[in-house]
Design an enzyme around this catalytic site. Structure first.
Site, PDB file in Angstrom:
ATOM      1  N   CYS A 296     -14.797   3.869 -27.893  1.00  0.00           N
ATOM      2  CA  CYS A 296     -16.091   4.545 -27.989  1.00  0.00           C
ATOM      3  C   CYS A 296     -16.719   4.758 -26.620  1.00  0.00           C
ATOM      4  CB  CYS A 296     -17.011   3.734 -28.895  1.00  0.00           C
ATOM      5  SG  CYS A 296     -16.214   3.370 -30.466  1.00  0.00           S
ATOM      6  N   GLU A 297     -16.079   5.572 -25.790  1.00  0.00           N
ATOM      7  CA  GLU A 297     -16.569   5.950 -24.467  1.00  0.00           C
ATOM      8  C   GLU A 297     -15.995   7.335 -24.203  1.00  0.00           C
ATOM      9  OE1 GLU A 297     -17.973   3.881 -21.880  1.00  0.00           O
ATOM     10  OE2 GLU A 297     -17.852   1.961 -22.937  1.00  0.00           O
TER      11      GLU A 297
ATOM     12  N   PRO B  15       4.503  -5.303  -0.913  1.00  0.00           N
ATOM     13  CA  PRO B  15       4.475  -4.118  -1.774  1.00  0.00           C
ATOM     14  C   PRO B  15       4.149  -4.492  -3.218  1.00  0.00           C
ATOM     15  CG  PRO B  15       6.741  -4.802  -1.436  1.00  0.00           C
ATOM     16  CD  PRO B  15       5.893  -5.706  -0.573  1.00  0.00           C
ATOM     17  N   GLY B  16       3.377  -3.696  -3.887  1.00  0.00           N
ATOM     18  CA  GLY B  16       3.073  -3.901  -5.297  1.00  0.00           C
ATOM     19  C   GLY B  16       3.495  -2.656  -6.075  1.00  0.00           C
ATOM     20  N   ARG B  17       2.634  -1.649  -6.006  1.00  0.00           N
ATOM     21  CA  ARG B  17       2.847  -0.405  -6.746  1.00  0.00           C
ATOM     22  C   ARG B  17       4.242   0.188  -6.542  1.00  0.00           C
ATOM     23  NH1 ARG B  17      -1.387   2.910  -8.001  1.00  0.00           N
ATOM     24  NH2 ARG B  17      -2.602   1.850  -6.398  1.00  0.00           N
TER      25      ARG B  17
ATOM     26  N   GLY C 101       0.764  -1.246   0.000  1.00  0.00           N
ATOM     27  CA  GLY C 101       0.000   0.000   0.000  1.00  0.00           C
ATOM     28  C   GLY C 101       0.790   1.287   0.000  1.00  0.00           C
TER      29      GLY C 101
HETATM   30  C1  LIG Z   1      -3.222  -5.006  -3.897  1.00  0.00           C
HETATM   31  C2  LIG Z   1      -2.686  -5.633  -2.674  1.00  0.00           C
HETATM   32  C3  LIG Z   1      -1.387  -5.365  -2.232  1.00  0.00           C
HETATM   33  C4  LIG Z   1      -0.460  -4.391  -2.930  1.00  0.00           C
HETATM   34  O1  LIG Z   1      -0.905  -3.083  -2.842  1.00  0.00           O
HETATM   35  P1  LIG Z   1       0.017  -1.903  -3.420  1.00  0.00           P
HETATM   36  O2  LIG Z   1      -0.747  -0.679  -3.112  1.00  0.00           O
HETATM   37  O3  LIG Z   1       0.194  -2.130  -4.855  1.00  0.00           O
HETATM   38  O4  LIG Z   1       1.311  -1.964  -2.669  1.00  0.00           O
HETATM   39  C5  LIG Z   1      -0.913  -6.034  -1.128  1.00  0.00           C
HETATM   40  N1  LIG Z   1      -1.698  -6.925  -0.464  1.00  0.00           N
HETATM   41  C6  LIG Z   1      -2.951  -7.199  -0.836  1.00  0.00           C
HETATM   42  C7  LIG Z   1      -3.743  -8.173  -0.082  1.00  0.00           C
HETATM   43  C8  LIG Z   1      -3.502  -6.562  -1.955  1.00  0.00           C
HETATM   44  O5  LIG Z   1      -4.745  -6.830  -2.330  1.00  0.00           O
END
Ligand SMILES: *Cc1c(COP(=O)(O)O)cnc(C)c1O
Length: 424
Positions: A345-346, A274-276, A239
């Protein structure tokens, strides 16, 4: 910090001119920088090195198997949210003992797949899910390691669509019910409760919600341990936000040290998802200008990428900086204010609105910056548009890591039943 920069007004990814890649693979194309991915992983992990931890990259942000492998090579595990993501993680060579499985709606078949793969743990989000996981584990003669995903009811102060830790959200189980459920889990033959988990939202730009959530989970761990339930893992989700525009999220070092301080003496293995943060600024979406059009009220730049390629502006009103692949710093082009729109087309098909930028010509290449996270992975075939190519740059080389889809790909798996084929 990322490795997309201008050299003599020409945009490079690491040592490769972006134009050169587009000439070879066409547009739209996602281009990722290996150096940036690795740099972000190392910067994120650094503050956690003194404590027992696993970084489980949350692969829904960008799930190409080459990207998963870049992180796995650095010791990363994976946070998955579906059987399809489990399949990808294993195909990429991620160690199953470093996979955690989150998500509110796991199917029996997906649970079985994860049990057979012997993943590290399930982050369970409801009582019914707990019963199903138990039942499937017993049926397969296994014990499922689980954490309950707790909804700590803290406000992540982010966009409502990506807030997950509030009482009104569908995610997790509230603290009181979680405590009860851990008690019941202790009597389930197929369940071994080893952790406590939360994930409160995405693109957080403040530290305090994370710390508040950790405090609630710490308290829970104390209560559970006093009841003889030995919790070994604390999963605090992902997050942490990134700067897209004017945001100033806390630096990863600040986030990491604050968390490490907070859990000192707690005697748990930390899991981070972490993802984003890892992939967002490590990828761009390059598109070509098809037409320019002056409406009565607005100027439009019509490009060959659209909301099916990058849905964040339409879905969250998200901001992506627009950089010209070949810019002119001498100002001869002048400045314009325009909407950057796609062919779909939106009216919601826009990539930028009322954006002030250097004037463009038909045929110019434009880069949508910070498109590495929730870009390709959220893309679709809407309007029967083949999905974009994905390219990974590594120093002065680049590799196509996903072919541009073909028209044949668009109708793969579709059938006209004989009865419909017959013209009567
Ligand atoms: C989407 C998600 C993440 C990653 O969130 P980011 O904002 O991309 O870091 C981590 N854990 C869970 C359970 C998620 O659904």
């Amino acid at each position: 910090m990322h490795h997309f920069q201008y050299i003599n007004d020409e945009l490079f990814c690491e040592n490769v001119p972006v134009r050169q890649i587009c000439e070879a693979v066409g547009t739209p194309a996602f281009i990722y920088s290996r150096g940036t991915l690795e740099r972000h992983f190392r910067i994120f992990e650094e503050p956690f090195l003194p404590v027992d931890h696993i970084v489980c990259y949350s692969m829904k942000a960008c799930s190409n198997i080459a990207i998963l492998r870049v992180f796995a090579n650095l010791g990363s595990g994976t946070d998955i949210v579906s059987g399809g993501e489990l399949f990808r993680a294993l195909a990429a060579g991620v160690d199953a003992s470093r996979i955690v499985y989150s998500g509110v709606g796991k199917k029996a078949s997906e649970i079985d797949e994860a049990l057979k793969a012997e993943i590290l743990m399930f982050n369970v989000e409801s009582e019914e899910e707990l019963h199903l996981v138990n039942q499937r584990a017993v049926a397969l003669g296994k014990r499922a390691r689980i954490a309950l995903r707790v909804n700590p009811n803290v406000d992540p102060l982010t966009h409502p669509y990506i807030s997950t830790g509030l009482k009104k959200n569908k995610f997790g189980i509230d603290v009181e019910r979680s405590l009860e459920l851990y008690g019941r889990a202790a009597d389930m033959e197929g369940i071994e409760a080893i952790g406590v988990d939360c994930h409160i939202g995405s693109q957080l730009t403040e530290l305090s919600p994370f710390l508040e959530a950790i405090d609630r989970l710490k308290e829970m761990i104390g209560i559970l341990r006093s009841r003889g339930i030995s919790i070994q893992y604390l999963d605090i989700g992902g997050g942490l936000g990134i700067p897209y525009d004017q945001e100033e999220p806390p630096a990863p070092s600040l986030y990491g040290t604050a968390i490490v301080d907070r859990i000192a003496n707690l005697n748990v293995k930390l899991i981070l998802e972490p993802g984003r943060l890892l992939v967002g600024n490590a990828g761009i979406l390059v598109t070509q200008v098809l037409f320019r059009k002056q409406g009565p009220e607005k100027s439009f730049i019509i490009v060959d990428a659209a909301m099916n390629d990058l849905i964040r502006p339409s879905l969250y009103n998200a901001h992506h900086a627009v950089w010209k692949v070949a810019r002119k710093t001498n100002g001869v082009n002048g400045r314009i204010v325009a909407d950057l729109v796609g062919p779909i087309c939106e009216s919601s098909d826009f990539l930028a609105q009322s954006r002030e930028m250097e004037a463009v010509e038909t045929g110019d290449l434009l880069a949508l910056m910070s498109a590495g996270a929730y870009g390709f992975s959220m893309s679709s075939n809407y309007n029967s548009r083949p999905r974009a190519a994905e390219v990974l740059v590594d120093g002065d080389r680049y590799f196509v890591i996903r072919d541009r889809e073909s028209y044949q790909d668009l109708i793969r798996g579709e059938h006209i039943p004989p009865a419909i084929l017959q013209t009567s």
